[in-house]
Design an enzyme around this catalytic site. Structure first.
Site, PDB file in Angstrom:
ATOM      1  N   CYS A  80       0.757  -1.115   0.047  1.00 12.50           N
ATOM      2  CA  CYS A  80      -0.014  -0.183   0.038  1.00 12.50           C
ATOM      3  C   CYS A  80       0.928   1.301   0.145  1.00 12.50           C
ATOM      4  CB  CYS A  80      -0.967  -0.002   1.209  1.00 12.50           C
ATOM      5  SG  CYS A  80      -0.243  -0.360   2.801  1.00 12.50           S
TER       6      CYS A  80
ATOM      7  N   HIS B 273      -3.046   6.585   4.142  1.00 11.64           N
ATOM      8  CA  HIS B 273      -1.656   6.607   4.455  1.00 11.64           C
ATOM      9  C   HIS B 273      -0.981   7.883   3.952  1.00 11.64           C
ATOM     10  CE1 HIS B 273      -1.649   2.723   5.725  1.00 11.64           C
ATOM     11  NE2 HIS B 273      -0.940   2.049   4.845  1.00 11.64           N
TER      12      HIS B 273
END
Length: 340
Positions: A130, A243
């Site tokens: 990710c 994130h």
């Protein structure tokens, strides 16, 4: 033409998001099957305006199906992905199991879509980590212009990257902070995550880096350019989804910050929000549910002849996992399957 699609791990965070995105993007399907382990057998999940009842992964026959999305972790993938691939179903795997296999393409469609043409060696395509996925979306258009020599990245990764257990632990610990009579000991994480940050994601390696940091190095080289040097520090933060990354880039050639901003504004998958004023940037809570990789704080690095800094934010359950997997499937259809 529609395709027969399977989602393995359909009851997990990423599996559910895959189903949502397949529906949102109107991926051409004739049939969608939701698979889960026996403990989740019979669970209902949503696919657009339909409700699917999960079937047993252990006994499922992949013969006749076109694409299988795997979101079940490395151990289970090791058992079931080869079965699906052997049955003629193209596997798009979200685990780290096949990412570093030279016979398996590792793909971010905005960056290296041509790599999908090599899927046939094992009938498997790997989805990247990710934190890597969002970073390379921002790096590639700049690399094409000025050639990147070195990247220094610090990540601020949400607890959803550790799955539902990570999200539950943050929630439970946060409540416990306000309730002096209760206490929640760390289980998923090595230290308290509520109102804290933890500079440790995945296992430690011999050189002192963590495997998450190593992944960013290895995957950037495989996806973008093996000549790029990368060093990373990956940190878990008390954010549920999204994130963030502070990225410092050293180029071979000079790249002005204004030109970089213009390049990124027209780059696929990128959305620049960069005003030098209060709130003129994107934070993780603002990216949740969005497809884009947001880029802010673009500025010259005065300590380098050819350096830039920038701030990159994305929904890790989407671009970092489910969205990228669906985009891989779209690329596979466009470049290979639709041509028959």
């Amino acid at each position: 033409m529609g395709y027969k699609v399977v989602v393995c791990g359909a009851t997990g965070n990423v599996g559910r998001e895959m189903l949502n995105i397949l529906a949102e993007r109107q991926f051409p399907t004739d049939e969608v099957v939701a698979l889960a382990s026996r403990r989740s057998l019979g669970t209902e999940v949503s696919f657009g305006d339909k409700t699917l009842t999960t079937k047993d992964l252990d006994t499922f026959d992949f013969t006749g199906y076109d694409i299988a999305f795997f979101a079940i972790g490395g151990a289970a993938t090791r058992e079931y992905a080869p079965k699906a691939a052997k049955a003629g179903c193209v596997v798009i795997d979200n685990s780290s199991l096949y990412r570093y296999d030279p016979d398996v393409p590792l793909i971010v469609p905005e960056v290296n879509p041509e790599a999908v043409d090599r899927y046939g060696k094992k009938n498997i395509i790997a989805n990247p980590n990710c934190s890597t996925a969002q970073m390379v979306v921002a790096l590639k258009p700049l690399h094409d212009r000025a050639r990147i020599k070195r990247v220094v990245v610090s990540t601020y990764q949400s607890v959803s990257g550790a799955g539902k257990d990570g999200m539950d632990e943050l929630w439970d610990q946060t409540k416990a902070v306000y309730n002096p009579t209760s206490e929640v000991e760390p289980a998923k994480f090595t230290k308290q995550i509520a109102f804290n940050v933890i500079p440790h994601i995945d296992v430690f390696m011999e050189d002192g880096s963590t495997k998450e940091e190593w992944k960013m190095v290895a995957e950037t080289k495989k996806i973008v350019d093996p000549a790029i040097k990368v060093t990373a520090t990956c940190v878990r933060v008390p954010v549920f989804v999204g994130h963030s990354e502070a990225i410092n880039i050293e180029f071979e050639d000079f790249l002005d910050e204004d030109e970089a901003r213009d390049i990124l504004r027209t780059a696929p998958g990128c959305l620049v929000v960069d005003k030098r004023e209060d709130g003129g940037y994107v934070s993780p809570i603002e990216c949740v549910g969005d497809f884009a990789t947001f880029i802010s704080r673009i500025r010259q690095d005065s300590t380098l002849d050819n350096g830039l800094n920038m701030w990159v934010v994305s929904d890790n359950l989407r671009k970092g996992a489910a969205l990228n997997a669906v985009q891989i499937a779209e690329t596979l259809v466009e470049r290979v399957l639709a041509k028959g």
